[in-house]
Design a protein around this motif. Structure first.
Motif, PDB file in Angstrom:
ATOM      1  N   UNK B 497     -22.477  15.022  31.483  1.00 28.04           N
ATOM      2  CA  UNK B 497     -21.754  14.027  30.689  1.00 28.04           C
ATOM      3  C   UNK B 497     -21.658  14.461  29.229  1.00 28.04           C
ATOM      4  N   UNK B 498     -22.739  15.003  28.740  1.00 29.33           N
ATOM      5  CA  UNK B 498     -22.776  15.436  27.352  1.00 29.33           C
ATOM      6  C   UNK B 498     -21.744  16.507  27.084  1.00 29.33           C
ATOM      7  N   UNK B 499     -21.690  17.469  27.978  1.00 28.70           N
ATOM      8  CA  UNK B 499     -20.691  18.516  27.810  1.00 28.70           C
ATOM      9  C   UNK B 499     -19.283  17.967  27.913  1.00 28.70           C
ATOM     10  N   UNK B 538     -16.662   8.461  25.048  1.00 31.66           N
ATOM     11  CA  UNK B 538     -17.554   9.246  25.902  1.00 31.66           C
ATOM     12  C   UNK B 538     -18.980   9.245  25.368  1.00 31.66           C
ATOM     13  N   UNK B 539     -19.079   9.396  24.049  1.00 33.35           N
ATOM     14  CA  UNK B 539     -20.399   9.413  23.441  1.00 33.35           C
ATOM     15  C   UNK B 539     -21.130   8.096  23.661  1.00 33.35           C
ATOM     16  N   UNK B 628     -25.712  14.228  20.086  1.00 37.43           N
ATOM     17  CA  UNK B 628     -25.666  14.504  21.525  1.00 37.43           C
ATOM     18  C   UNK B 628     -26.324  15.841  21.811  1.00 37.43           C
ATOM     19  N   UNK B 629     -25.953  16.856  21.014  1.00 37.09           N
ATOM     20  CA  UNK B 629     -26.516  18.185  21.234  1.00 37.09           C
ATOM     21  C   UNK B 629     -28.032  18.152  21.091  1.00 37.09           C
ATOM     22  N   UNK B 635     -27.396  22.745  28.462  1.00 37.71           N
ATOM     23  CA  UNK B 635     -27.456  24.166  28.765  1.00 37.71           C
ATOM     24  C   UNK B 635     -26.631  24.525  29.982  1.00 37.71           C
ATOM     25  N   UNK B 636     -26.816  23.739  31.038  1.00 35.88           N
ATOM     26  CA  UNK B 636     -26.265  24.133  32.336  1.00 35.88           C
ATOM     27  C   UNK B 636     -24.757  24.352  32.337  1.00 35.88           C
TER      28      UNK B 636
END
Lengths: 198, 638
Positions: B497-499, B538-539, B628-629, B635-636
């Motif tokens: 989701x973060x990406x 999204x955030x 978020x980062x 990473x994935x």
């Protein structure tokens, strides 16, 4: 020069003299003309029909129109073409000399507008020559060139269809010279406004 | 001499009033005198105080806006589409134009000379009626879509005046009031009121009103024991009663109530208390009379029987939103109201479908997702939804699924008629994929959350902004629990989701210039939806799910709530909340202005102040991204 000599030597038909006389004053009328021909060779091909509509003060005058189908029975017969369209057409029909005379009476000293108008003029001039008249004296404007000028493109040609689509004008069925003339007229008033000339 | 162009135009016009009343030959007479005018976008045909033209106009193609300018502000009166008649003033009046006609897009109009058309008006009463009606209609007519191509008002009412007119309209009230004589007993009267479900009764003497008894009189005089139950009514009535004549306006009634501090007015024949009682106006009647109020709209939705009626309500909602924004009512408040109304529309659409198809064979729940799921929808965007039905026996499964697919298809079609386009990605309950049984959905969510990005890349984070519109609340609870269970120790999911949230393109470049669209239909415009609003949405979703905020879908409220539960970063959240409102407002204004979904903004049309305002609203996005980062070790999928 040669034209001038001819003028002295030759007696023009009356309608042509009247036509020439009209050029003593300048016109604010534009006549949008579309010509339907059998082909693209002015020497061999003939005009099948005219459609024209006038533009005055940026307004297309629907009532100020001209449309005629030319009875080219001989040409069609000689070339083995069908003359069905002549018979079926509901438009007024005239023989070639009468049609050209009517057209010349109609356009008068107006500025001619068309799509690749010089070809149309050439076709008409050819007929006029047969009728012992001079060449058309009208100024002429070409919507294709106007469009090229607006976009500053010179190396690309645009068909009438391209132009209609480009300016998102309503598409009509476009099956007669009159329909084409109307489309060109819409293009013309648009281009005229965009190019900003009076 | 023939004229095929005139024929063509006649064929076009004969579809529209008033030309449909003319014979073909008459029409040809009209069309041969027509002038065709080309209007490029924003070109003005005539404006206020221009001398009258000698023609009136019919739109051949494009759209013409009719507007007035009041207090240096342009107010749109009407939009004219192909076939609409406008500029009728020269027919009826001699003074100059009272409005401005301006092309909203490249348009072509036919100018029909008044002198040519006048004889037909004189000969043909229908034509005259039509023109008069068009000219003299007292209402601004955007709702009158039923009569499209028929009525274009030519009178001038600014928005303000419009409200005033509503204000001064006469109002509907109870015309058969309950009446009792002076000698009636209080107890009997109370019983009578209860039976008639009213809160008031007029006390009359020879049919003249001498007083009124309301619920509050019973409370303040009987229930507290000051008067016995058997007293006569004249002991407890409020007297004299305030009387008004028939056809009183809303404004007047309201003033009288305020002035006399009463909640009811008595209507009499001549407005004095010496004439016959005609009715009673209550405060409630006044509220109802202020049309376009949300309550009334919802009531109308509930009564609607066809998509057409729903569409009318949706259009009124647009007006309501527009005027609310103009009045600077806070955006979250408008979100709430419009969200409720749209929910009511969807609900009604489902009800209508059920009425057609018969009752459902199993329990189910219909969810709105995407912007409507978040209750952030103002404009007519596309519809997103999904449907869950309870698990049924295997042999019944096919029929049940069949029924719900049909139901969904019907409902989405109704919504499309109301004006919501189908979702281009097919995120609708009418799609086989998104109309499933409970256990299938559980599998679906498990897939999405446990192995994100594996099966399908478009896990469509919008499926995590769902709102129950219709059906079983329990199904929603199950879904909530499922998501909650799956989020525990599920770094992978948040990683995904973060990406997803970070993948959007930046709104401004290094030089603080807007990143405009470089190609396509919207070349040169700014994609506010994808570049500015979606990252915030999204955030907010990402943090809301990770911090387990249940039942809050609205982006603004999510940020507000986040600021409370995660106080360490409250400043960032609050900034984002504000930024979201500012950007949404830009989008909404753009959408209302152009009748679009407002996704693309023409930056050049913005004032310098607005541009700066918008750029400043991008700043919190950057902070949010960093957060978020920071929070989710992405990473994935990076």
């Amino acid at each position: 020069m040669i034209d001038w000599i001819k003028k002295i030597n030759k007696e023009y038909p009356d309608f042509w003299k009247l036509y020439l006389a009209k050029f003593e004053s300048k016109s604010n009328r534009y006549v949008v003309l579309s010509t339907e021909t059998t082909g693209l060779n002015p020497k061999k091909d003939v005009i099948l029909s005219f459609g024209a509509v006038a533009v005055v003060n940026d307004v297309i005058r629907i009532g100020d129109n001209f449309e005629v189908v030319i009875l080219q029975y001989k040409y069609l017969h000689d070339n083995g073409l069908s003359n069905e369209f002549l018979i079926e057409s509901k438009l007024s029909k005239l023989a070639e000399p009468q049609a050209i005379q009517a057209l010349v009476d109609y356009i008068g000293n107006a500025v001619l507008v068309g799509h690749r108008i010089h070809f149309d003029i050439e076709m008409i001039n050819d007929v006029l020559e047969k009728m012992d008249c001079g060449k058309l004296k009208n100024e002429a404007l070409d919507v294709e060139i106007m469009h090229q000028k607006l976009l500053d493109i010179t190396n690309k040609s645009f068909s009438l269809e391209d132009l209609v689509k480009h300016y998102k004008l309503p598409l009509n069925e476009r099956n007669s010279a009159s329909d084409d003339a109307y489309s060109i007229a819409l293009l013309f008033v648009k281009l005229k406004a965009r190019l900003g000339f009076k | 001499m023939s004229n095929s162009v005139a024929e063509n135009i006649a064929n076009f016009l004969k579809e529209y009033s008033p030309f449909s009343y003319l014979s073909h030959d008459e029409l040809i007479q009209v069309t041969t005198s027509i002038g065709v005018i080309n209007l490029d976008k924003h070109k003005i045909l005539f404006q206020i105080d221009d001398k009258l033209h000698d023609s009136f106009y019919v739109v051949a193609s494009g759209v013409i806006n009719l507007s007035v300018i009041a207090d240096a502000e342009e107010t749109l009166l009407n939009k004219c589409y192909a076939g609409d008649v406008f500029g009728l003033r020269p027919f009826f009046a001699k003074n100059n134009y009272m409005m401005t006609a301006k092309a909203r897009e490249d348009s072509i109009v036919y100018a029909i000379p008044i002198t040519v058309f006048k004889p037909f008006v004189a000969q043909n009463p229908q034509v005259l009626d039509f023109l008069l009606e068009s000219f003299a209609t007292n209402t601004r007519n955007p709702f009158d879509k039923e009569n499209r191509g028929k009525l274009i008002t030519d009178n001038v009412y600014t928005e303000g005046q419009q409200n005033e007119i509503q204000y001064f309209q006469s109002l509907a009230y109870n015309k058969t009031p309950l009446k009792v004589s002076v000698s009636a007993i209080a107890k009997d009267t109370a019983q009578l009121m209860t039976e008639n479900l009213t809160d008031n009764v007029v006390v009359t003497e020879q049919s003249h009103p001498i007083g009124i008894v309301t619920d509050s009189d019973f409370r303040s005089k009987i229930a507290n024991g000051r008067f016995p139950l058997i007293s006569t009514i004249d002991k407890i009535m409020s007297s004299p009663v305030i009387t008004v004549p028939e056809n009183v306006s809303v404004a007047e009634a309201q003033l009288l109530m305020l002035k006399n501090n009463v909640s009811h007015l008595c209507v009499t024949v001549d407005g004095s208390d010496k004439s016959e009682v005609k009715g009673v106006i209550s405060e409630h009647d006044l509220i109802v009379a202020q049309a376009n109020n949300p309550g009334v709209l919802i009531k109308e939705i509930k009564r609607s029987l066809s998509p057409k009626e729903l569409k009318l309500v949706r259009e009124k909602l647009t007006d309501l939103i527009q005027s609310s924004i103009a009045k600077n009512i806070p955006l979250p408040h408008i979100y709430n109201i419009s969200g409720e109304i749209i929910t009511a529309i969807i609900k009604r659409s489902i009800e209508l479908s059920i009425l057609d198809l018969g009752s459902p064979p199993a329990r189910f729940a219909w969810f709105s997702i995407g912007s409507q799921g978040r209750k952030e929808q103002f404009l007519l965007t596309d519809q997103d939804s999904f449907l869950i039905f309870e698990d049924v026996a295997e042999e019944k499964y096919r029929d049940v699924k069949d029924y719900f697919l049909k139901l969904a298809k019907r409902t989405t079609t109704i919504l499309e008629k109301v004006g919501y386009d189908f979702c281009p990605n097919g995120h609708m309950a009418s799609n086989m994929l998104w109309c499933k049984s409970m256990s299938d959905w559980i599998k679906q969510y498990n897939n999405w959350m446990k192995t994100p990005g594996e099966k399908s890349n478009d896990i469509s984070s919008i499926f995590f902004d769902y709102e129950l519109v219709f059906g079983e609340g329990k199904i929603e609870d199950t879904l909530d629990d499922l998501i909650l269970k799956n989020t525990k120790n599920n770094a992978l999911f948040f990683d995904y989701l973060g990406n997803d949230a970070l993948r959007k393109n930046a709104p401004i470049n290094f030089f603080r210039k807007f990143n405009l669209e470089e190609e396509g239909d919207h070349k040169g415009k700014f994609d506010i939806k994808n570049r500015a609003i979606m990252p915030l949405v999204d955030g907010a979703r990402l943090f809301a799910i990770s911090l387990n905020l249940k039942g809050i879908n609205n982006t603004y409220l999510r940020f507000k709530q986040l600021a409370i539960v995660d106080p360490k970063f409250s400043e960032i959240y609050l900034n984002c909340a504000d930024a979201f409102l500012i950007l949404s407002k830009f989008r909404t204004l753009e959408g209302l202005k152009n009748d679009s979904n407002g996704d693309y903004i023409n930056v050049e049309e913005l004032s310098k102040v607005d541009k700066e305002k918008m750029k400043n609203a991008f700043a919190p996005m950057k902070e949010l991204e960093e957060l978020i980062k920071d929070k989710f070790q992405l990473t994935q999928f990076s």
